[in-house]
Every structure is written in C-alpha cells, then in structure tokens.
Design an enzyme around this catalytic site. Structure first.
Site, mmCIF file in Angstrom:
data_model
loop_
_atom_site.group_PDB
_atom_site.id
_atom_site.type_symbol
_atom_site.label_atom_id
_atom_site.label_comp_id
_atom_site.label_asym_id
_atom_site.label_seq_id
_atom_site.Cartn_x
_atom_site.Cartn_y
_atom_site.Cartn_z
ATOM 1 N N HIS A 1 55.013 10.920 41.706
ATOM 2 C CA HIS A 1 54.414 11.994 42.511
ATOM 3 C C HIS A 1 54.343 11.572 43.985
ATOM 4 C CE1 HIS A 1 52.154 15.804 41.365
ATOM 5 N NE2 HIS A 1 51.866 15.759 42.654
ATOM 6 N N LYS B 1 57.926 16.223 34.779
ATOM 7 C CA LYS B 1 57.954 15.477 36.042
ATOM 8 C C LYS B 1 56.785 14.495 36.075
ATOM 9 C CE LYS B 1 57.841 16.413 41.055
ATOM 10 N NZ LYS B 1 56.487 16.048 41.464
ATOM 11 N N ARG C 1 51.141 9.668 44.927
ATOM 12 C CA ARG C 1 49.886 10.395 45.184
ATOM 13 C C ARG C 1 48.921 10.451 44.004
ATOM 14 N NH1 ARG C 1 49.926 13.436 49.802
ATOM 15 N NH2 ARG C 1 48.828 15.263 48.991
ATOM 16 N N THR D 1 59.758 25.051 42.873
ATOM 17 C CA THR D 1 58.638 25.692 43.567
ATOM 18 C C THR D 1 57.321 25.288 42.903
ATOM 19 O OG1 THR D 1 58.845 27.682 42.214
ATOM 20 C CG2 THR D 1 60.056 27.646 44.299
#
Ligand SMILES: Cc1cc2nc3c(=O)[nH]c(=O)nc-3n(C[C@H](O)[C@H](O)[C@H](O)COP(=O)(O)O)c2cc1C
Length: 340
Positions: free
Chosen positions: A236, A212, A239, A121
């Site tokens: 990502h 990440k 991005r 999330t």
C-alpha cells in the site's frame, strides 16, 4: 503543457501537502498520513524505492534490429504497456489539491485510456466515493478496475452489483486497508477477511477479482485458494505497516510460487520505465504506479497523465532495446542481476 518537467512544476504549485521532491522516495514526507508519506518512520515507503535500485539491468546489444513492442494485455484487454494507475483516494486531504475525487478520476481514466492503458479507481467511507469513480468507468464502457474496500458483505454486495451492471474489466480489493485505523473505526467499518470471506467476495463479483496487498508466498497461496484471479504484490505504498519489506524484494518468490496460476501485478516505489522492466524480469505481469500518477493529474490533468505514461513507455522501450528484449514476454530473470 508538453513536458513532464512542466507537469511536475505545476503539481508543486497545486499540491500544497506534497513537496514534489526530485525523486519521490518517501524521505521528506516520512510518517505523513494523512499526507502522502509512509506510515510511522516511513521505512516501508522508503525501502520500496531503495530496493529497486538494487536490481540492475544487463546490457545485451548483440541482437536483431527488430522493433521493440511494449504492448501487453490485462484479462484479455490489450494495453500499450503493462503499467496501470494505482487507486488513490483522498486527493484533497492527502495532497492539499483543490480537485474533487470525481474530476480527479475523470482526468486519470481519460489520460490512461489515451495512453493506451487502464486505471484502478477508488472507494471510500461514503457511497459516492465508489459510485462517482464507477460512473466515469461507465462512460468508457467499463474500461478500468474499480477497487472495493474490505467492507462487510452487504456493503461489498451493492458495489459488486454495480460493477457487474457496468461490465467493468475486473474488480480489485485493497484487503490490506483492513489495517487502516481510520477505516476500522468509521461508521461503516472495514474488516479482515479470511479465505472463506474472500470466496464469498469472489462469488459476488462475477468478474476477475484482484486482491491488492499481498506480501508473502503464504498470502498469495491464500488468495489462490480463495479463487482470486490476480494479486497486487503491494504494501500500500508503505501506508499500512511500518518496517515492511519492499514489494520488489518479495516479488520473485511469490511469482515462482504462483507459477502462472494468477495474474501478478506489483506496486510500491516504481518511478521509471527501467523500474517497470525490473518488475517484469522478476515475474510481474504488470506494474501499478501511485503517487507520481496523482501528481500527473494534479499538475496536468488528462494531458499530464498521458505525458507521464508516454515517458514511462519510452524509458521501458529503451531499457528493452538495450537488454535485447523485443517483446514484453522476452523480459526474464536473465536480464537482471539482483543485489539483495
Ligand atoms: C495518498 C494515497 C492514497 C491512497 N489511497 C488508496 C486507496 O484508496 N486504495 C488503495 O487500494 N490504495 C491506495 N493507496 C495505495 C496505492 O494504490 C498504491 O498501492 C501505492 O501508492 C503504490 O506506491 P507508490 O505510490 O510508491 O507508487 C494510496 C496511496 C497514497 C499515497
């Protein structure tokens, strides 16, 4: 709604800023950030998808007739397949879909759990963008992975405390978000983190920490030194930096260097169960899927996510069957040919 086709058609109606192309490959939406595209020329997003086509699966059907089993686990939590929903923020601004972050997360988490797996999330500039998704995980006994952006220590601290209180499975941080200009200049800014900063982050979290946005062996070694329990090999979704290599291109050498010392997840351009098979063969323990998972929510809510993950599971099962792999651990480098 019963089929992925129906879910996707419905998403096309509701996601006014996404073209919902037949293959989600970053070409039509190049440079659309905000939007769903990759940064700049869009080449990093496009390359993520293209390079996956350069990994070929080896057919091997002289094998026992035993059932194929796609089950796996993440930090001891059993999952029906090693595929997870990636954290995606700004659904309204990026997709033009009329759905709040809270109800998006509710549908995403519910769909993943019904399909037997887990969701990452999100987080954002204002506290509610972290608190609301976490409240959804709370309802499900912490079954999920909240993502904390690389804020200053005090901002990380209260989020980490909430994660501990809610006994989440693990905590992720998209450390590559430190390069997002909109967040670097926000009232509460993100910033770059060195190894010592990340060691402090790990102490605050008190749960397995997943970093990440790792794209090199050097980066993976720094994550290891910082005490990370896992990494997501990721750019990502293209991005944060134009002209990146694809995540699938750097996965194998990172996995070999890490050599089992951290859990290795990967994302960027994974669209099918066959793509998941390729990642597992190149050394990943699991795969995160981003954009199609968002469209599954926008097009079909919790059912859409379940339909999408069931489709991925079926494709993965079929690829495993045809490659002579009965269990996830059977999938190795021998099962693929890499053409890059
Ligand atoms: C619209 C959009 C918003 C995103 N927001 C976040 C975010 O808030 N945090 C994060 O870690 N990653 C974010 N990501 C990146 C995804 O988590 C993931 O790394 C990427 O989408 C994977 O590539 P794929 O979409 O090609 O599967 C976002 C991606 C998109 C397309």
């Amino acid at each position: 709604m019963k089929t992925w086709r129906e879910v996707y058609d419905n998403a096309r109606e509701n996601a006014t800023l996404c073209r919902c192309c037949p293959v989600c490959n970053g070409v039509a939406c190049r440079g659309e950030t905000p939007g769903v595209g990759g940064k700049g020329s869009g080449s990093s997003f496009i390359r993520n998808v293209e390079m996956l086509q350069k990994v070929k699966i080896t057919l091997d059907t002289i094998t026992s007739n035993d059932e194929v089993d796609t089950s796996s686990s993440l930090f001891g939590h059993p999952v029906s397949l090693p595929v997870y929903a990636a954290p995606i923020g700004g659904i309204e601004i990026n997709y033009g879909a009329k759905v709040s972050e809270l109800s998006y997360t509710e549908m995403l988490v519910d769909g993943c759990l019904r399909a037997g797996t887990l969701a990452f999330t999100g987080d954002g500039k204002i506290p509610s963008m972290f608190e609301e998704p976490l409240s959804v995980l709370k309802k499900h006994q912490g079954a999920g992975i909240p993502t904390i952006k690389p804020w200053a220590d005090d901002e990380i601290a209260w989020r980490a405390k909430l994660c501990l209180e809610n006994d989440v499975l693990a905590v992720a941080s998209d450390i590559d978000a430190s390069g997002l200009s909109a967040l670097r200049t926000s009232e509460v800014p993100v910033g770059f983190k060195d190894v010592d900063d990340l060691k402090r982050f790990k102490k605050l979290v008190g749960k397995p920490l997943i970093l990440k946005g790792i794209m090199s062996v050097k980066g993976a070694m720094k994550a290891l030194e910082a005490g990370a329990d896992g990494i997501v090999v990721s750019n990502h979704g293209g991005r944060v930096l134009d002209d990146c290599l694809a995540s699938i291109e750097v996965l194998k050498e990172i996995a070999e260097a890490v050599n089992g010392r951290m859990t290795i997840l990967v994302d960027g351009g994974f669209r099918s169960g066959n793509d998941v098979f390729k990642a597992l063969a190149l050394g990943a323990d699991g795969v995160l899927i981003g954009r199609p998972m968002s469209l599954a929510v926008i097009g079909g809510g919790s059912d859409g996510v379940k339909i999408y993950l069931d489709k991925i599971a079926l494709e993965l099962r079929e690829a495993m069957a045809m490659a002579g792999c009965k269990k996830i651990e059977d999938i190795t480098l021998d099962n693929v040919t890499v053409l890059f």
